[in-house]
Design an enzyme around this catalytic site. Structure first.
Site, PDB file in Angstrom:
ATOM      1  N   LYS A 179       0.843  -1.203   0.000  1.00 53.87           N
ATOM      2  CA  LYS A 179       0.000   0.000   0.000  1.00 53.87           C
ATOM      3  C   LYS A 179       0.876   1.249   0.000  1.00 53.87           C
ATOM      4  O   LYS A 179       0.646   2.179  -0.774  1.00 53.87           O
ATOM      5  CB  LYS A 179      -0.921   0.017   1.234  1.00 53.87           C
ATOM      6  CG  LYS A 179      -2.115  -0.901   1.074  1.00 53.87           C
ATOM      7  CD  LYS A 179      -2.933  -1.024   2.348  1.00 53.87           C
ATOM      8  CE  LYS A 179      -3.996  -2.097   2.166  1.00 53.87           C
ATOM      9  NZ  LYS A 179      -4.662  -2.504   3.387  1.00 53.87           N
ATOM     10  N   GLN A 196      -5.304  -1.253   9.486  1.00 51.43           N
ATOM     11  CA  GLN A 196      -5.120  -2.575   8.874  1.00 51.43           C
ATOM     12  C   GLN A 196      -5.770  -3.663   9.734  1.00 51.43           C
ATOM     13  O   GLN A 196      -5.514  -3.754  10.931  1.00 51.43           O
ATOM     14  CB  GLN A 196      -3.614  -2.855   8.693  1.00 51.43           C
ATOM     15  CG  GLN A 196      -3.292  -4.146   7.986  1.00 51.43           C
ATOM     16  CD  GLN A 196      -3.764  -4.171   6.530  1.00 51.43           C
ATOM     17  OE1 GLN A 196      -3.655  -3.194   5.804  1.00 51.43           O
ATOM     18  NE2 GLN A 196      -4.321  -5.283   6.111  1.00 51.43           N
ATOM     19  N   ASP A 200     -11.313   2.852   3.682  1.00 48.96           N
ATOM     20  CA  ASP A 200     -11.669   1.433   3.528  1.00 48.96           C
ATOM     21  C   ASP A 200     -13.177   1.297   3.308  1.00 48.96           C
ATOM     22  O   ASP A 200     -13.652   0.253   2.846  1.00 48.96           O
ATOM     23  CB  ASP A 200     -11.276   0.650   4.794  1.00 48.96           C
ATOM     24  CG  ASP A 200     -10.130  -0.307   4.561  1.00 48.96           C
ATOM     25  OD1 ASP A 200      -9.793  -0.568   3.381  1.00 48.96           O
ATOM     26  OD2 ASP A 200      -9.567  -0.808   5.551  1.00 48.96           O
TER      27      ASP A 200
END
Ligand code: NAD
Length: 287
Positions: free
Chosen positions: A51, A95, A118
């Site tokens: 990422k 995460q 997200d």
């Protein structure tokens, strides 16, 4: 035929690179994505490394916050509050999975929905459900729709999309997105009866189950577009490990119209869509 997710993701990142440069030139603003990682799960560290690399490649700023596995929920929530209040931060991602002592849903709820790149915050799920244009949409589902459109074309009206899986991060949001595209949708899951018959009706079949090579060729209508979200590690006869999807690729590929391979299908789209969300969040912040 294969739908080349690697190539389509690369094209999307190239487009984003141009848009990020334009944004910087016009507004003097460079999108900043902060990723928080708690603990030392090796898979999570690999995901985050990818990422970070891709965020920087499209010209965005990447900020990583590494916290030890024994971080308290209170400390993590304080960190999120600071990031929510920091006007230089446009996107925040925690995460997953988190260490067991941390409540994932409380942590996700603490992210400002407009920075929740997200798209897992209940506010964003609600916006997506209501068809509101200001939703930040979960990345993997967005990738699935882009891949289907790449093969079929922009207009999916009237097609029957069958989604196997009803998780909050893949199955449900991908169903909502295909509904927005005027598809007829069916969400199948572990309690669905006659799953093979249900799948056979699909013009677009999305497999998000988490069981290796689960979807068989005789479940697939000839010419259907198959989107394989699954990532499963299997041991082959010679003792090596191999990544496979939720679809029995070798037998389905000759029957369907097109399929996303694993690896190289949905996976690469997920990060590209995360960067897209970060750009969307930055642009919204400016208006
Ligand atoms: P999950 O475990 O949360 O959900 C699995 C779903 O499959 C459930 O809704 C369940 O009802 C359904 N299911 C389970 N057994 C079934 C059966 N026998 N018949 C029909 N349905 C059944 O998983 P998830 O988080 O939605 O992920 C699904 C898969 O996608 C996993 O392999 C995961 O690794 C992968 N994944 C890939 C990406 C990516 O970037 N490519 C992102 C997220 C998840």
């Amino acid at each position: 035929m294969n739908i080349d997710g690697k190539l389509i993701a690369k094209e999307l990142r190239e487009k984003l690179t141009v848009e990020v440069a334009e944004l910087k030139a016009k507004h003097g603003v460079q999108p900043l994505l902060t990723v928080i990682i708690v603990g030392d799960d090796p898979a999570s560290h690999i995901y985050v490394k990818n990422k970070v690399k891709q965020t920087q490649e499209v010209g965005m700023i990447s900020n990583e916050i590494l916290l030890p596995a024994n971080t308290t929920e209170q400390y993590l929530l304080q960190q999120l509050e600071q990031l929510n209040n920091d006007t230089s931060v446009h996107g925040i991602l925690v995460q997953l999975p988190l260490p067991k002592h941390l409540n994932e849903s409380a942590v996700i709820s603490a992210i400002n929905p407009d920075k929740d790149v997200d798209g897992f915050h209940a506010v964003n799920s609600g916006r997506l459900f209501n068809g509101e244009s200001n939703a930040l949409v979960p990345c993997t589902p967005q990738g699935c729709v882009l891949l289907a459109k790449h093969h079929i074309g922009e207009d999916l009206t009237g097609l029957h999309a069958v989604i196997i899986g009803r998780s909050n991060i893949v199955g449900k949001p991908v169903a909502m997105l295909f509904l927005q595209e005027n598809c007829t949708i069916t969400i199948a899951h572990s309690k669905t009866k006659n799953l093979d018959e249900v799948c056979k009706q699909a013009d677009i079949l999305v497999a998000a189950v988490g069981i290796a090579q689960f979807v068989k060729a005789d479940w697939v209508k000839k010419g259907a577009t198959v989107i394989d979200v699954g990532i499963n590690r299997i041991i082959t006869e010679d003792g090596k490990t191999r990544l496979v999807g939720d679809v029995d690729y070798d037998n389905v590929v000759t029957k369907c119209g097109a399929i996303t391979p694993v690896p190289g299908g949905v996976g690469p789209m997920t990060i590209a869509c995360l960067l897209k969300n970060t750009l969307v969040a930055t642009k919204r912040y400016l208006t």
